[in-house]
Design an enzyme around this catalytic site. Structure first.
Site, PDB file in Angstrom:
ATOM      1  CB  SER A  34      -3.532 -24.816  -5.182  1.00 10.93           C
ATOM      2  OG  SER A  34      -3.799 -25.673  -6.283  1.00 10.93           O
ATOM      3  CB  SER A 124      -7.462 -27.020 -22.773  1.00 19.13           C
ATOM      4  OG  SER A 124      -8.157 -25.852 -23.168  1.00 19.13           O
ATOM      5  CB  ALA A 125     -10.884 -26.502 -27.006  1.00 18.97           C
ATOM      6  CB  THR A 126      -6.719 -23.355 -24.841  1.00 19.97           C
ATOM      7  OG1 THR A 126      -6.272 -22.029 -25.015  1.00 19.97           O
ATOM      8  CG2 THR A 126      -5.660 -24.181 -24.190  1.00 19.97           C
ATOM      9  CE1 TYR A 148      -5.833 -23.547 -20.394  1.00 22.08           C
ATOM     10  CE2 TYR A 148      -4.875 -24.471 -18.398  1.00 22.08           C
ATOM     11  CZ  TYR A 148      -5.816 -24.513 -19.423  1.00 22.08           C
ATOM     12  OH  TYR A 148      -6.735 -25.543 -19.467  1.00 22.08           O
ATOM     13  CE  LYS A 152      -4.470 -28.029 -19.104  1.00 23.72           C
ATOM     14  NZ  LYS A 152      -4.567 -29.128 -18.114  1.00 23.72           N
ATOM     15  CG  PHE A 177     -14.582 -27.684 -27.171  1.00 29.62           C
ATOM     16  CD1 PHE A 177     -13.980 -28.927 -27.309  1.00 29.62           C
ATOM     17  CD2 PHE A 177     -14.417 -26.752 -28.194  1.00 29.62           C
ATOM     18  CE1 PHE A 177     -13.240 -29.257 -28.448  1.00 29.62           C
ATOM     19  CE2 PHE A 177     -13.688 -27.082 -29.338  1.00 29.62           C
ATOM     20  CZ  PHE A 177     -13.100 -28.322 -29.457  1.00 29.62           C
ATOM     21  CG  LEU A 199     -20.304 -16.068 -20.104  1.00 32.30           C
ATOM     22  CD1 LEU A 199     -20.365 -14.555 -19.929  1.00 32.30           C
ATOM     23  CD2 LEU A 199     -20.700 -16.443 -21.536  1.00 32.30           C
ATOM     24  NE  ARG A 230     -14.613 -18.834 -26.537  1.00 32.15           N
ATOM     25  CZ  ARG A 230     -14.486 -17.798 -27.367  1.00 32.15           C
ATOM     26  NH1 ARG A 230     -15.275 -17.704 -28.433  1.00 32.15           N
ATOM     27  NH2 ARG A 230     -13.578 -16.867 -27.139  1.00 32.15           N
TER      28      ARG A 230
END
Ligand code: WQD
Length: 339
Positions: A34, A124-126, A148, A152, A177, A199, A230
Site C-alpha cells: 500500500s 514515533s516522536a510525534t 496518526y 501510535k 525522530f 521535507l 528537527r
C-alpha cells in the site's frame, strides 16, 4: 534466528531487512504494497545477496498471520506496517484507527497463539506533541495533535496493557525522530507517491526538477533562522537501532520506550544549504505561512537508547543528504534506461 518484519518493503522496513540479513538473521516479510513496491525485494537481494521469505498481504488478516507462524518458527517480530501520513490521518481518521490499531491487535493475538512474545514496535516522536523543554526524554509527557500520532500513542498503551496481562512479553517501543537519507548503495530509499508531505522527499523532487521550488513553512519561529528545527536521523542508523532492540528484547521481559534520534536539531534552511553544498545543486525556495500543527523545535535526548540498547546514531547531515540524492538520481537513471 528468524524475524518477521511487517511492512518490510517500506522505507524504514526495507532498510531494517537489509541490516537483519547482513547480520545473519533469517527474515520473513509481510507487506501489502500500500506504500511500497515489490521491486524493493529485488533491491534487497541485490544489496545483500539474500532473499527474505515473502508474503503479500494485510497484517489485519489473522489467517494469513497464522499461515506465516505455521510455516516459520518466528523468534521475534518488528512491526512497521501501518499508515503514516499525518495530513491524510486528519482527513480519514477512521481509516487510520481501523488499520493501525486492528493490525497491531491481530498481530499480537496471533503471536500469543504461537507463544512468540518478543516485539519491536515502530512508534514515533510525534507522541511527545509539543515538548515543554528540550532535548526530549522518554519520560516526558505524552500528547498527540493528529490521528496518526494518536494511533501510535494508543498502540503504545495497548502494548503496555498487554505486558501487564502477561509478563512473558518483551516489547521495545522505538520513537523515531525524522528519518531521512537512503542506503549507501542507492538501491533502496524513500519513494512517497504523489506530492510529498515531508521535507526531504520534497527537496528531492525539487532537486530532480519535478517541482519548481520548496515551500518553507514559516520563518518566524523562535529558532536561529526562524525555520522549524528537527532531529534528522539517517535511516540506516535507525535500522541498526532495530537490530539492537531485537537483541535486547530477546534477553529481557517487560516494555520500554527508546528515542531514536541523533540529539542534534537542524533547521529547514540548514538542511537546504547542506543538501545544496554536498550535491552541488540549487534548491530554490519561497517562504510560506506556517503549516498548521507544526511545532517549532523537536530533537531527542538519545542517551537512554545508548545506555539500554547500546545504540547511537553515527551518520551526519551531509551523509544523509548525499545518500538521499544518490537514490533518486539512480532511480531516474534506471527509468531513463527503461524508456
Ligand atoms: C520537517 C520540517 C516543516 C515540508 C513528520 C511526522 C512525524 C514523523 C516525521 C512519522 C518542519 C518543514 C516540511 C515542506 C517545510 N513521521 N517543511 N516544507 O512534520 O517534523 O514530522 O515526519 O512518524 O510523525 O509528523 O516532518 O518533514 O514534514 O517537516 O518547510 O514542504 O520541515 O514545517 O519544520 P515533521 P516534515
Amino acid at each position: 534466528m528468524k524475524i518477521l518484519v511487517t511492512g518490510g518493503c517500506g522505507f524504514i522496513g526495507s532498510h531494517t531487512v537489509v541490516e537483519l540479513l547482513e547480520a545473519g538473521y533469517e527474515v520473513v516479510v509481510i507487506d501489502d504494497f500500500s506504500n511500497s513496491r515489490r521491486s524493493v525485494l529485488d533491491a534487497i537481494q541485490e544489496i545483500t545477496g539474500k532473499v527474505p521469505f515473502f508474503y503479500e498481504g494485510d497484517v489485519k488478516k489473522k489467517e494469513l498471520l497464522r499461515k506465516i507462524f505455521r510455516e516459520h518458527s518466528i523468534d521475534a517480530v518488528i512491526h512497521f506496517a501501518g499508515y503514516k501520513a499525518v495530513g491524510e490521518s486528519v482527513q480519514q481518521p477512521l481509516k487510520y484507527y481501523e488499520n493501525n490499531l486492528e493490525s497491531t491487535v491481530h498481530l499480537c493475538e496471533v503471536m500469543s497463539e504461537f507463544s512468540c512474545k518478543k516485539l519491536v514496535f515502530s512508534s514515533s516522536a510525534t507522541v511527545y506533541g509539543s515538548p515543554k523543554s528540550l532535548p526530549i526524554r522518554e519520560d516526558f509527557p505524552l500528547s498527540t495533535t493528529n490521528p496518526y500520532g494518536t494511533t501510535k500513542l494508543m498502540i503504545e498503551n495497548i502494548l503496555r496493557d498487554l505486558v501487564v496481562s502477561d509478563s512473558h512479553w518483551s516489547i521495545a517501543l522505538l520513537r523515531y525522530f525524522n528519518p531521512i537519507g537512503c542506503h549507501a548503495s542507492g538501491l533502496i530509499g524513500e519513494d512517497p507517491k504523489g506530492i510529498p508531505n515531508n521535507l526531504m522527499p520534497y527537496i528531492l523532487k525539487v532537486a530532480m526538477g519535478e517541482l519548481p521550488h520548496l515551500n518553507v513553512f514559516g520563518n518566524d519561529y523562535d529558532t536561529k533562522d526562524g525555520t522549524g528545527v528537527r532531529d534528522y536521523i539517517h535511516v540506516a542508523d535507525l535500522a541498526r537501532g532495530h537490530l539492537k532492540a531485537i537483541e535486547y528484547v530477546m534477553n529481557t521481559e517487560g516494555i520500554d520506550a527508546y528515542n531514536l534520534g541523533t540529539g542534534k536539531g537542524y533547521s529547514v534552511l540548514d538542511l537546504v544549504k547542506t543538501f545544496e553544498k554536498v550535491n552541488h545543486v540549487s534548491i530554490p525556495y519561497e517562504i510560506r505561512a506556517r503549516r498548521p500543527g507544526d511545532i517549532a523545535i523537536c530533537y531527542a535526548d538519545p542517551s537512554y537508547a545508548k545506555e539500554k540498547l547500546g545504540w547511537c546514531a553515527e551518520k551526519d547531515l551531509e551523509t544523509m543528504c548525499l545518500d538521499a540524492y544518490r537514490y533518486v538520481a539512480k532511480q531516474a537513471h534506471k527509468e531513463e534506461k527503461v524508456e
